[in-house]
Design an enzyme around this catalytic site. Structure first.
Site, short mmCIF file in Angstrom:
data_model
loop_
_atom_site.label_atom_id
_atom_site.label_comp_id
_atom_site.label_asym_id
_atom_site.label_seq_id
_atom_site.Cartn_x
_atom_site.Cartn_y
_atom_site.Cartn_z
N TYR A 1 5.43 -19.14 30.48
CA TYR A 1 3.91 -19.11 30.83
C TYR A 1 3.86 -19.30 32.34
CZ TYR A 1 1.83 -19.76 26.28
OH TYR A 1 1.29 -19.51 24.96
N HIS B 1 -4.63 -8.55 28.29
CA HIS B 1 -5.28 -9.34 27.24
C HIS B 1 -6.30 -8.58 26.38
CE1 HIS B 1 -3.42 -13.33 26.93
NE2 HIS B 1 -4.50 -13.54 26.35
N ARG C 1 4.66 -10.41 21.41
CA ARG C 1 6.10 -10.52 20.96
C ARG C 1 6.44 -9.64 19.79
NH1 ARG C 1 3.79 -15.53 22.73
NH2 ARG C 1 3.09 -16.25 20.58
N ASP D 1 -8.27 -11.98 20.14
CA ASP D 1 -7.46 -12.88 19.92
C ASP D 1 -6.32 -12.41 19.53
OD1 ASP D 1 -6.50 -15.56 19.79
OD2 ASP D 1 -7.39 -15.99 17.74
N GLY D 2 -4.97 -13.16 19.49
CA GLY D 2 -3.71 -12.64 19.03
C GLY D 2 -2.91 -11.84 19.96
N ASN D 3 -3.42 -11.88 21.57
CA ASN D 3 -2.63 -11.24 22.14
C ASN D 3 -1.11 -11.53 22.60
OD1 ASN D 3 -4.58 -9.16 23.61
ND2 ASN D 3 -5.62 -11.27 23.41
N GLY D 4 -0.86 -13.07 22.61
CA GLY D 4 0.26 -13.36 22.55
C GLY D 4 1.27 -12.93 21.38
N ARG D 5 0.72 -13.43 20.25
CA ARG D 5 1.62 -13.02 19.16
C ARG D 5 1.97 -11.28 19.09
NH1 ARG D 5 -2.16 -14.83 14.93
NH2 ARG D 5 -3.59 -15.33 16.70
N LEU D 6 0.89 -10.64 19.44
CA LEU D 6 1.21 -9.26 19.09
C LEU D 6 2.21 -8.85 20.38
CD1 LEU D 6 0.54 -6.43 18.01
CD2 LEU D 6 -1.44 -6.39 19.63
#
Length: 349
Positions: free
Chosen positions: A240, A197, A208, A201-206
């Protein structure tokens, strides 16, 4: 270091990889649609990817909302955080689609993608393109939005640069040496990236975005035309759960890679099946087959088997009309009839 000594290549994993690679090899033949139809598939996939990936992180914008927003990206003024996230994701995806050959898997490129992802978010201005400076453990929240616990601890800001360097070194070395199948290497890269991580912020979107980038760089060109993010959104709980099951073991002596890799490979297979179905429907529609007949073929492809009763419920078409279409599709070799009477059902021929 990334320890893959415990990675067991099970028959199920091998079967999933073989199916995906078979489609990869056949894509050139499958993708012989007219350029305008391929462009249409890509537009739909892009909208689905942007909408799904941002909704996974809490956005409330529908695909229709995303489509309207993308039609007006030149305005450069986005009132809500949801709109800001969609605009950033859209621009980064376009960068990846157009320039993936030139985007090597390096620290600088990943930071640049992160910066662009959050370009329109004023809230994230201070940490765009920079590793985190405070802990960002993944928490669980109740229905009121109150935090009820930590799901898992991420890497500390102090350890993040070192862990990212190790991950990138491992991935690029593994790719160069071809010591692991590309799909397995990509899957491991993504789950370790998510465990670190690295950004505030933005780790999930990045993660993908990076998945699409790595698949393109590994020769899976068809991913431009089918949304993996949409598949993940529809399996969000499983997504998840698989992440957490593997993430919690990565820093132990016995990492359990299988939960995440199985989810990842099954999601890729579903992405592939969706695209194959859409391409076949496009080809049928280009011929003399009616839209209803093409829809029947699509439903059989999606469900594996279909009865006339199922078709009535799913299409709303007249039963007698459907019977005529089913008979024609069987005689033309598109479908195969199983059984008779009320128990009859159809599969692909």
């Amino acid at each position: 270091m990334i320890n893959t000594d415990t990675l067991e290549i099970t028959p199920e994993i091998l079967s999933l990889i073989a199916g995906i690679d078979e489609f990869k090899g056949a894509w050139r033949a499958l993708g012989t649609l007219a350029p305008e139809r391929l462009s249409a598939l890509r537009r739909v996939a892009t909208i689905e990817s942007i909408g799904s990936s941002t909704r996974i992180e809490g956005s409330r914008l529908s695909d229709r909302d995303v489509q309207r927003l993308l039609a007006n990206l030149e305005i450069r003024l986005f009132e809500t955080r949801d709109e800001q996230e969609v605009a950033g994701y859209a621009e980064v995806m376009e960068t990846v689609f157009e320039s993936w050959r030139d985007i090597a898997v390096t620290e600088n490129h990943i930071k640049q993608l992160h910066r662009d992802l959050l370009r329109h978010s004023s809230k994230d201005e201070r940490h765009r393109g920079a590793y985190k400076t405070s802990m960002n453990s993944v928490a669980a929240f109740d229905e009121t939005g109150a935090q009820i616990g930590i799901v898992f601890e991420t890497a500390s800001p102090f350890d993040t640069p070192r862990l990212m360097e190790e991950l990138l070194d491992w991935f690029n070395r593994t790719t160069e040496e071809k010591s692991l199948h590309p799909l397995l290497a990509i899957g491991i890269f993504i789950v370790v990236f998510s465990e670190i991580h690295p950004f505030q912020d933005g780790n999930g979107r990045l993660s993908r975005v990076l998945t699409t980038l790595l698949l393109l760089r590994s020769g899976y060109a068809y991913v431009l035309f089918s949304s993996l993010e949409s598949v993940i959104e529809q399996s969000k709980e499983g997504y998840y759960l698989a992440l957490r099951q593997t993430q919690g073991t990565i820093r132990t002596d016995q990492p359990e890679w299988e939960p995440w890799l199985l989810f990842f490979l099954k999601a890729l297979r579903q992405q592939m099946v969706r695209l194959r179905t859409r391409v076949e429907r496009e080809k049928l529609m280009m011929g003399e087959m009616s839209e209803l007949a093409a829809r029947i073929i699509e439903l059989v492809q999606e469900h594996g088997r279909l009865s006339i009763g199922d078709a009535v419920k799913l299409t709303g078409a007249n039963r007698n009309t459907l019977k005529q279409h089913f008979r024609a599709l069987v005689s033309e070799g598109h479908l195969k009839l199983h059984g008779q009477g009320r128990g009859a059902w159809y599969s692909r021929a």
